[in-house]
Write an enzyme that holds these catalytic residues in place. Structure first.
Site, short mmCIF file in Angstrom:
data_model
loop_
_atom_site.label_atom_id
_atom_site.label_comp_id
_atom_site.label_asym_id
_atom_site.label_seq_id
_atom_site.Cartn_x
_atom_site.Cartn_y
_atom_site.Cartn_z
N SER A 1 -8.03 -26.71 -7.25
CA SER A 1 -7.13 -26.30 -8.33
C SER A 1 -7.96 -26.02 -9.58
O SER A 1 -8.83 -26.81 -9.96
CB SER A 1 -6.12 -27.42 -8.61
N SER B 1 -4.47 -58.13 31.41
CA SER B 1 -4.90 -58.69 30.14
C SER B 1 -6.36 -59.09 30.20
O SER B 1 -6.96 -59.21 31.27
CB SER B 1 -4.02 -59.88 29.76
N SER C 1 -5.37 -24.76 0.08
CA SER C 1 -5.56 -24.92 1.54
C SER C 1 -6.76 -25.83 1.83
O SER C 1 -7.79 -25.38 2.31
CB SER C 1 -5.73 -23.56 2.22
N SER D 1 -10.08 -23.51 -9.82
CA SER D 1 -11.35 -22.87 -9.47
C SER D 1 -11.38 -21.40 -9.85
O SER D 1 -12.46 -20.82 -9.99
CB SER D 1 -11.62 -23.01 -7.97
#
Length: 637
Positions: free
Chosen positions: A472, A34, A544, A474
């Protein structure tokens, strides 16, 4: 304690000195535990007590100690190790610091690993090459969460020699009862994670008690001081030599037409000229003709030596293959179960393509959703859908081709791997292979007489995957449809895979989360590859959005067969069209994870073809794509 001076070293018998130290054994160990347990101070004390600090370093250390406020005659030994400015300012260790020192009996490389939980990945890095772990515990605090975590990790990466250093005993009055209570507490935990033995030493890194010399303040402790234990603890150097022979090939050495050898470091076993060996994964067998090293031919080579093996026959062997004992070869599989320590701030994305590096092998790989992650405090197996920073989980790993491996318990050289992010080239995880998946062992490639070349020749064309990507709206599907119509008119054999159409059938079970999108593209890539194997020209119109998945599909096929076509339309233009009303729904919060609005789109950095729809009509773009593709076909119209 005096330090070495350069003059004294120069005045010594250099040859005798080098001979003495060259033949010493080497122990690699880590200090962990620790935060503020005194790891850096202990290492500094070891360096000081072993007389490996020169006078100028000692003077600088004393000056630094005064500057940071060390009181009295004490030296802040941690400053020898904590080299980063941030470490000195905060009094903690962040990075892994490696130090070399030597005694009359042995040489050492020690790694000081950080104690904070957020730097657990650094601790794993230091532990990966260690023979022994010194786990420190502050005598005032006892066994803490990070003590358990580091013990679990040390055991996980194969460290079997554990020293439990109960530090700062001077601050608890050298109390034997306190020491015994801590040891009992740790022993109970250690047994639960499979640590069956450890050596407990009470000490003080600051005062040096039981570090290099026996402490008179703790007469109840009759064991060795830490340094004496480190000098005498057995290093099982013979264990690797007793295992079957393994040589991962790093380099094919062919300086001229008369010599062809395979260079690498022997991972395990012993080899001699005349031994029967097998090249894995091909399975070809032959014998060893020569073993060549820097000083000439050897009659024998063992684990840890770097050599060049000359084989008696001209067998196919290259970098990444493993030359192994013929009667005891390692396994080869493309699917296996592994324990993974996630080391990146970016969580695991199941199904995303990563690079997997195991020894000299580098392959593409995906990780499935974890079967579980491990709570290192309770050893409970918890459900999880991903792995976050410092998580330890068990998951299935799928490689894009068979790799040669052994279970990590049998050897780290062929059992340990790292995962690398394809986009950033950063190491994101370390893994330890458990076993091959049974289905990987039972599934084999079937030899087919009608090859992909034969399919392509029958159709008079070379296969291609025309991968249309963009936001989307395009115009991907519109342009892809025009390209296929032109190819059909030219007598070409093609097929168009459209994103919406595929979602109605093959991929109707997938959502639009990042993981769902990745799996969507993976499936489409596999289908497109099969169609290309059939000799077809495949057109795919998918958003994609992630580069990693587009690169994954590119890697599935031969160079030049994947044509990335970026339909570059500004978001405002795509949103203005919005023929399906999707952008409006996304803006209203009715569609989650919508690309361009609530989910990112990673534009291609170097597309094969870029279509600027603000300047070029769909018809003109289709003409240009067809002209580009025909120009690279091997069969003329």
């Amino acid at each position: 304690m005096s330090a070495y001076t350069p003059e004294a070293l120069i005045a010594s018998d250099i040859d005798a000195y080098l001979d003495t130290h060259a033949n010493k054994s080497m122990l690699r160990f880590i200090t962990c535990g620790s935060v503020d347990d005194g790891k850096s101070t202990l290492i500094g004390r070891l360096l000081y007590d072993s007389k490996t600090i020169f006078e100028d370093q000692l003077a600088a250390l004393e000056a630094d100690s005064r500057r940071v406020g060390t009181q009295g005659q004490n030296i802040d030994f941690a400053l020898l190790v904590d080299g980063l400015a941030a470490e000195r300012e905060q009094g903690i260790t962040i990075d892994v610091a490696y130090r070399f020192f030597s005694t009359e009996k042995r040489k050492f490389i020690v790694a000081d690993t950080p104690g904070h939980e957020q730097y657990t990945r650094n601790m794993v890095t230091g532990a990966s090459t260690a023979d022994l772990a010194v786990i420190l515990i502050d005598a005032r605090k006892g066994v803490l969460t990070q003590t358990r975590r580091h013990s679990y990790l040390a055991h996980l990466v194969g460290i079997r020699e554990i020293v439990l250093a109960v530090n700062k005993m001077d601050l608890v009055g050298h109390d034997e009862a306190r020491f015994d209570a801590i040891v009992a507490d740790y022993r109970a935990f250690a047994a639960s994670i499979g640590i069956d033995r450890f050596t407990a030493i009470p000490l003080s890194g600051l005062t040096g008690e039981n570090v290099a010399t026996q402490a008179t303040t703790m007469p109840w402790y009759t064991g060795l001081p830490l340094l004496a234990h480190l000098e005498t603890v057995p290093i099982d150097v013979d264990a690797r030599q007793a295992q079957p022979f393994r040589l991962p090939v790093q380099w094919v050495n062919r300086p001229d037409l008369d010599f062809r050898g395979f260079a690498g470091m022997i991972a395990s076993g012993t080899v001699r000229p005349g031994d029967s060996v097998r090249v894995v994964p091909s399975g070809k067998t032959t014998t060893v003709a020569r073993i060549v090293a820097l000083g000439g031919d050897l009659t024998e080579a063992v684990a840890g030596q770097s050599v060049t093996i000359v084989l008696a026959d001209e067998v196919d062997c290259s970098r990444g293959d493993v030359i192994a004992a013929a009667d005891a070869p390692p396994e080869a599989a493309d699917q296996f179960l592994a324990t993974i320590v996630w080391m990146s701030d970016t969580p695991l994305v199941p199904g995303r393509g990563y690079q997997l590096k195991l020894g000299t092998q580098v392959v593409g790989a995906t990780v499935q959703p974890p079967r579980h992650i491990v709570d290192v405090n309770t050893q409970a197996e918890l459900s999880a859908s991903t792995l976050a920073l410092n998580d330890i989980g068990v998951a299935e790993v799928y490689a894009d081709r068979a790799i040669v491996f052994e279970p990590y318990a049998d050897g780290a050289d062929l059992g340990g791997f790292i995962l690398i992010d394809r986009a950033t080239n950063a190491t994101v995880a370390a893994g330890m292979i458990g076993s091959a998946l049974r289905r990987a062992q039972n599934v084999h490639w079937q030899s087919i007489d009608v090859t992909r070349e034969a399919h392509a020749a029958q159709k008079g064309q070379s296969p291609r995957i025309l991968w249309f990507t963009g936001l989307s709206g395009s115009g991907k599907s519109t342009i892809a449809n025009l390209v296929e119509k032109k190819l059909f008119a030219l007598g070409r054999h093609s097929f168009l895979l459209d994103g919406d159409n595929i979602r109605h059938g093959l991929n109707r079970d997938l959502d639009f989360t990042e993981a769902g999108r990745i799996e969507n593209i993976r499936r489409i890539g596999e289908v497109a590859r099969l169609m290309a194997d059939a000799g077809l020209i495949v057109l795919t119109a998918f958003i994609s959005p992630f580069r990693a998945e587009r690169d994954m599909v590119r890697s599935m096929v031969a160079p030049g067969e994947f044509v990335e076509i970026f339909v570059d339309t500004p978001l405002a233009s795509a949103e203005a069209r919005d023929v399906k009303g999707l952008y409006a729904k996304a803006r209203a919060g009715e569609i989650a994870d919508f690309t361009g609005i609530s989910s990112p789109y990673e534009a291609p950095q170097s597309p094969d073809i870029r279509i600027d729809t603000t300047r070029e009509s769909p018809e003109a773009a289709a003409e240009r794509i067809v002209e580009h593709v025909i120009g690279v076909w091997s069969y003329d119209l």
